[in-house]
Write a protein that holds these residues in place. Structure first.
Motif, PDB file in Angstrom:
ATOM      1  N   GLU A  73      -6.934   3.108  -4.916  1.00 26.36           N
ATOM      2  CA  GLU A  73      -6.006   1.939  -5.120  1.00 26.36           C
ATOM      3  C   GLU A  73      -4.550   2.397  -5.580  1.00 26.36           C
ATOM      4  OE1 GLU A  73      -7.967  -0.758  -7.811  1.00 26.36           O
ATOM      5  OE2 GLU A  73      -6.209  -2.038  -7.850  1.00 26.36           O
ATOM      6  N   GLN A  74      -4.676   3.607  -6.235  1.00 34.07           N
ATOM      7  CA  GLN A  74      -3.548   3.988  -7.214  1.00 34.07           C
ATOM      8  C   GLN A  74      -2.445   4.405  -5.718  1.00 34.07           C
ATOM      9  OE1 GLN A  74      -5.997   4.549  -9.053  1.00 34.07           O
ATOM     10  NE2 GLN A  74      -5.730   4.695 -10.988  1.00 34.07           N
ATOM     11  N   PHE A 129      -0.899   1.926  -4.040  1.00 31.19           N
ATOM     12  CA  PHE A 129       0.142   1.125  -4.876  1.00 31.19           C
ATOM     13  C   PHE A 129       1.303   2.005  -5.185  1.00 31.19           C
ATOM     14  CE2 PHE A 129       2.262   0.927  -9.131  1.00 31.19           C
ATOM     15  CZ  PHE A 129       2.540  -0.280  -8.894  1.00 31.19           C
ATOM     16  N   TYR A 130       1.227   3.508  -5.190  1.00 28.97           N
ATOM     17  CA  TYR A 130       2.479   4.331  -5.193  1.00 28.97           C
ATOM     18  C   TYR A 130       3.092   4.379  -4.173  1.00 28.97           C
ATOM     19  CZ  TYR A 130       1.123   4.930 -10.016  1.00 28.97           C
ATOM     20  OH  TYR A 130       0.930   4.708 -11.500  1.00 28.97           O
ATOM     21  N   GLY A 143       4.803   1.109  -3.233  1.00 29.24           N
ATOM     22  CA  GLY A 143       5.985   0.974  -4.450  1.00 29.24           C
ATOM     23  C   GLY A 143       7.172   1.895  -3.908  1.00 29.24           C
ATOM     24  N   ALA A 200       8.932   0.538  -0.972  1.00 28.77           N
ATOM     25  CA  ALA A 200       9.607  -0.810  -1.265  1.00 28.77           C
ATOM     26  C   ALA A 200      10.711  -0.443  -1.764  1.00 28.77           C
ATOM     27  CB  ALA A 200       8.622  -1.743  -2.134  1.00 28.77           C
ATOM     28  N   VAL A 236       5.677  -5.587  -0.765  1.00 26.38           N
ATOM     29  CA  VAL A 236       5.325  -6.509  -1.600  1.00 26.38           C
ATOM     30  C   VAL A 236       4.120  -7.322  -1.175  1.00 26.38           C
ATOM     31  CG1 VAL A 236       6.138  -8.583  -2.823  1.00 26.38           C
ATOM     32  CG2 VAL A 236       7.889  -7.127  -2.334  1.00 26.38           C
ATOM     33  N   ASN A 245       1.191  -5.101  -2.243  1.00 26.24           N
ATOM     34  CA  ASN A 245       0.894  -5.420  -3.733  1.00 26.24           C
ATOM     35  C   ASN A 245       0.101  -6.758  -3.903  1.00 26.24           C
ATOM     36  OD1 ASN A 245       1.937  -3.085  -4.842  1.00 26.24           O
ATOM     37  ND2 ASN A 245       3.933  -3.600  -4.494  1.00 26.24           N
ATOM     38  N   LEU A 297      -3.247  -5.937  -3.401  1.00 25.04           N
ATOM     39  CA  LEU A 297      -3.798  -5.149  -4.441  1.00 25.04           C
ATOM     40  C   LEU A 297      -4.070  -6.171  -5.699  1.00 25.04           C
ATOM     41  CD1 LEU A 297      -1.921  -1.906  -4.595  1.00 25.04           C
ATOM     42  CD2 LEU A 297      -4.281  -2.253  -3.788  1.00 25.04           C
ATOM     43  N   LEU A 298      -3.418  -7.041  -5.904  1.00 20.14           N
ATOM     44  CA  LEU A 298      -3.534  -8.079  -7.046  1.00 20.14           C
ATOM     45  C   LEU A 298      -4.528  -9.060  -7.033  1.00 20.14           C
ATOM     46  CD1 LEU A 298      -0.049  -8.178  -8.443  1.00 20.14           C
ATOM     47  CD2 LEU A 298      -1.664  -7.211  -9.577  1.00 20.14           C
ATOM     48  N   ILE A 333      -4.624   0.216 -12.055  1.00 18.70           N
ATOM     49  CA  ILE A 333      -3.216   0.315 -11.899  1.00 18.70           C
ATOM     50  C   ILE A 333      -2.836  -0.470 -13.192  1.00 18.70           C
ATOM     51  CG2 ILE A 333      -1.002  -0.004 -10.979  1.00 18.70           C
ATOM     52  CD1 ILE A 333      -2.989   0.052  -8.306  1.00 18.70           C
ATOM     53  N   TYR A 354       3.213  -2.743 -12.050  1.00 21.64           N
ATOM     54  CA  TYR A 354       3.777  -3.657 -11.220  1.00 21.64           C
ATOM     55  C   TYR A 354       4.911  -4.202 -11.659  1.00 21.64           C
ATOM     56  CZ  TYR A 354      -0.849  -3.668  -8.640  1.00 21.64           C
ATOM     57  OH  TYR A 354      -1.999  -3.496  -8.083  1.00 21.64           O
ATOM     58  N   LEU A 411       7.758  -2.080 -11.180  1.00 23.98           N
ATOM     59  CA  LEU A 411       8.141  -1.914  -9.924  1.00 23.98           C
ATOM     60  C   LEU A 411       9.075  -3.456  -9.539  1.00 23.98           C
ATOM     61  CD1 LEU A 411       8.181  -1.110  -6.915  1.00 23.98           C
ATOM     62  CD2 LEU A 411       5.788  -2.228  -6.700  1.00 23.98           C
ATOM     63  N   LEU A 420      13.279  -3.580  -8.257  1.00 25.14           N
ATOM     64  CA  LEU A 420      13.242  -4.290  -7.029  1.00 25.14           C
ATOM     65  C   LEU A 420      14.286  -5.309  -7.404  1.00 25.14           C
ATOM     66  CD1 LEU A 420       9.811  -4.663  -5.206  1.00 25.14           C
ATOM     67  CD2 LEU A 420      11.794  -3.277  -4.414  1.00 25.14           C
ATOM     68  N   LEU A 438       6.617 -10.969  -7.506  1.00 22.45           N
ATOM     69  CA  LEU A 438       5.673  -9.768  -7.541  1.00 22.45           C
ATOM     70  C   LEU A 438       5.105  -9.867  -9.440  1.00 22.45           C
ATOM     71  CD1 LEU A 438       3.981  -7.531  -6.880  1.00 22.45           C
ATOM     72  CD2 LEU A 438       6.034  -6.218  -6.986  1.00 22.45           C
ATOM     73  N   VAL A 487       2.843 -12.807  -9.874  1.00 24.04           N
ATOM     74  CA  VAL A 487       1.206 -12.424  -9.405  1.00 24.04           C
ATOM     75  C   VAL A 487       0.764 -11.461 -10.373  1.00 24.04           C
ATOM     76  CG1 VAL A 487      -0.016 -11.782  -7.452  1.00 24.04           C
ATOM     77  CG2 VAL A 487       1.813 -13.072  -6.906  1.00 24.04           C
ATOM     78  N   ARG A 537      -2.687 -12.180 -12.401  1.00 14.81           N
ATOM     79  CA  ARG A 537      -3.867 -11.468 -12.297  1.00 14.81           C
ATOM     80  C   ARG A 537      -4.165 -10.979 -13.815  1.00 14.81           C
ATOM     81  NH1 ARG A 537      -7.456 -11.565  -9.830  1.00 14.81           N
ATOM     82  NH2 ARG A 537      -8.726 -11.032 -11.754  1.00 14.81           N
TER      83      ARG A 537
END
Lengths: 163, 100, 342
Positions: free
Chosen positions: A2-3, A6-7, A10, A13, A40, A43, A46-47, B2, B7, B10, B14, B44, B47, B51
């Motif tokens: 997952e990390q 994400f990284y 990110g 992005a 995004v 992400n 992931l959430l 994470i 998040y 990030l 952005l 983002l 969300v 969560r």
């Protein structure tokens, strides 16, 4: 795992967002923003917001940026020539303000010891989201449709040539 | 796992990039793209908080933001097309006249 | 763990190779079918009934000189065909194409022959990715730096956005009736009655929009040989051109499979209980492929029977014809649901 996702998402992005706002060619701007929006969406996934991840790709990448690309091509990818009398102070100030936003977010959220994100639950958010939309948020939902209709009419009025 | 803060960081980076685009670019299309980026960064964050708090209200807001962003883009791009027809340019600095 | 990965990889390989096999088969069917409709012979020199013609074509396309015109913008010119093929190949994974009750592979149940059974958003994923197919065409049109290409690209972006709306509204009716975004649920829900019967209007809208979404005649305005030469692929040669041809046929297959799943009962037949195990898998796969094949033939048949629409007619049909009809269908389905008809 997952990390890593994400990284990676990110970094891509941020890099593509920088390209999207800095490149001179508007076609490149639009295309790199697509990459940002994809990251995004990753992400969101992931959430655990799977419906929004799909909607993000469908609405932003599939409709809004297509519209951008359409207009860019319709206008022949217009670029703005360099300024005759550049204003360095304003530029520096603008850049500083933007950097301040990032730094502020960074330090504020770093101090926020909110803990880790709970792992996304199995099961779909689409059903629950739908119930919320037509349940407690019904009024806002209807209002948004009015906003969209108004925007549609407004856009038509704005570009219509007078005969 | 994470941390939620990542998040949010990030999202704020952005958002800052989008804000930089709006503040620094004179190309109208890049300005609009910057606004889109800022809206997305806010999404983002919504969300991530949704969560964190384990309820879906944040995602409902994101849904509305998406719809409003679509409306905003339609009107914004129509304005750009109208401006381009008038000025043969989309330099937002040239939009200094109060009326035509 | 590894057995599950192996099963997923196996499904992916099966789907990808099926999709890639359909391309040469369909080019042959298209050319022979055109000849049949136009009362001529068609390609019949290479192999029996010209069956090896696609192979000869593929060899020709592979070894043809890959000309890159001097005036194109290089990066996008190479990116566009890749986007087209990527999008075409990645959409099929949410479509259930056979029944796999009681079938195990390496000790792992197949859970219905669908590549991504756990993807909750199912059809939303498909719609989202297929909405990206417009980029391949628009980028090819833009990167070629040619006015015919650009016109083709612009036309197609407007067309795809307009018809995507009608298509999504039609799909919404089915999703409303099924109450789920996953296509396996949609297929199972049609065990007694195909959606095409109560939602005939939605099916009609979906089919017309599918023709427009895949850029097929009578809506192939992006290519339009006799006005735009060939639209967005004027400047493409060799495998770049072939990539767009491949993506067109793969998109046709995917949209036909989607139509079968949404409206024509997926891999089942109404009132027929297929056995479990490998026999059921084979039978259901055969049924599914027969249905998809019929729809693919419809694509060919229509292409050689109808003339091309004019651009304003296309837009009028999309916005003033199909979208109201799709909304009517949606109202009809909602009414039916409140009455508890299905």
């Amino acid at each position: 795992m997952e990390q890593v996702v994400f990284y990676l998402a990110g970094t891509v992005a941020v890099a593509s967002a920088l390209l999207a706002v800095s490149h001179r060619n508007p076609v490149v701007n639009v295309l790199s923003l697509i990459v940002t929006f994809f990251c995004v969406a990753v992400n969101f996934a992931l959430l655990g917001a799977d419906f929004l991840a799909g909607a993000q790709v469908l609405i932003y990448a599939g409709a809004i940026l297509v519209l951008f690309l359409f207009v860019v091509m319709l206008l022949g990818a217009p670029t703005v020539p360099p300024e005759e009398n550049p204003r360095p102070i304003q530029r520096v100030l603008g850049g500083f303000l933007a950097a301040l936003v990032a730094a502020g977010g960074w330090f504020f959220f770093r101090s926020l010891r909110a803990g880790v994100t709970p792992p996304p639950e199995a099961g779909d958010t689409a059903h629950a989201l739908g119930r919320l939309l037509v349940g407690p948020h019904l009024f806002a939902f209807e209002l948004v449709s009015v906003v969209l209709l108004t925007a549609l009419i407004g856009a038509l009025v704005l570009v219509k040539r007078k005969h | 796992m994470i941390p939620t803060a990542h998040y949010l960081i990030l999202a704020s980076v952005l958002f800052a990039i989008g804000a930089g685009g709006v503040l620094l670019r004179r190309n109208g299309i890049a300005t609009l793209l910057g606004i889109e980026l800022m809206l997305n960064a806010a999404n983002l964050a919504f969300v991530a908080f949704s969560r964190q708090n384990g309820n879906l209200e944040g995602q409902v807001v994101v849904f509305f933001v998406m719809a409003v962003a679509a409306a905003e883009v339609a009107v914004g791009l129509a304005l750009l097309v109208a401006i381009f027809r008038r000025l043969q340019s989309i330099d937002v600095d040239r939009l200094s006249a109060m009326r035509w | 763990m590894w057995a599950e990965v192996a099963v997923a990889a196996f499904k992916l390989v099966v789907v990808a190779s099926m999709l890639l096999t359909i391309v040469p088969v369909m080019t042959w069917v298209e050319r022979r079918g055109a000849a049949f409709i136009q009362d001529r012979l068609g390609p019949n020199r290479v192999g029996p009934w010209g069956l090896l013609q696609p192979v000869a074509d593929a060899v020709k396309l592979l070894f043809k000189e890959d000309v890159t015109p001097a005036h194109v913008s290089k990066g996008l010119y190479f990116l566009a065909p890749a986007v087209a093929v990527f999008v075409a190949l990645s959409t099929f994974v949410v479509i259930p194409f056979a029944k796999a009750e009681g079938v195990t592979l390496f000790g792992v149940p197949l859970e219905g022959l669908i590549v991504a059974p756990d993807l909750q958003i199912g059809v939303l994923y498909l719609l989202a990715l297929s909405s990206l197919s417009v980029y391949g065409i628009v980028l090819a049109g833009w990167a070629s730096n040619n006015k015919y290409s650009l016109l083709g690209g612009l036309r197609s972006s407007a067309q795809l956005i307009s018809y995507e709306l009608a298509m999504t509204l039609a799909v919404l009716g089915v999703l409303l009736a099924a109450g789920d975004l996953q296509l396996s649920t949609v297929a199972e829900q049609q065990a007694k009655m195909w959606n095409a019967v109560p939602q005939a209007l939605g099916f009609l809208v979906f089919l017309v929009a599918a023709f427009a979404e895949t850029n097929r005649l009578p809506f192939d305005l992006a290519e339009a040989e006799n006005e735009l030469v060939a639209g967005y692929h004027v400047e493409l040669s060799s495998m770049k051109f072939a990539a767009f041809m491949m993506s067109e046929y793969i998109n046709m297959t995917t949209v036909s499979a989607l139509a079968v799943t949404l409206y024509l009962g997926g891999w089942g037949l109404p009132g027929v209980n297929l056995p479990d195990g490998w026999l059921g898998l084979g039978l259901s796969l055969a049924i599914f492929m027969a249905k998809v094949g019929l729809l693919l033939w419809l694509f060919v048949w229509v292409r050689w029977s109808l003339p091309r629409f004019r651009y304003d007619q296309l837009m009028r049909l999309g916005w003033k014809g199909l979208i109201p009809l799709a909304l009517l269908n949606l109202a009809w389905v909602s009414w039916g649901l409140t009455q508890g008809w299905w």
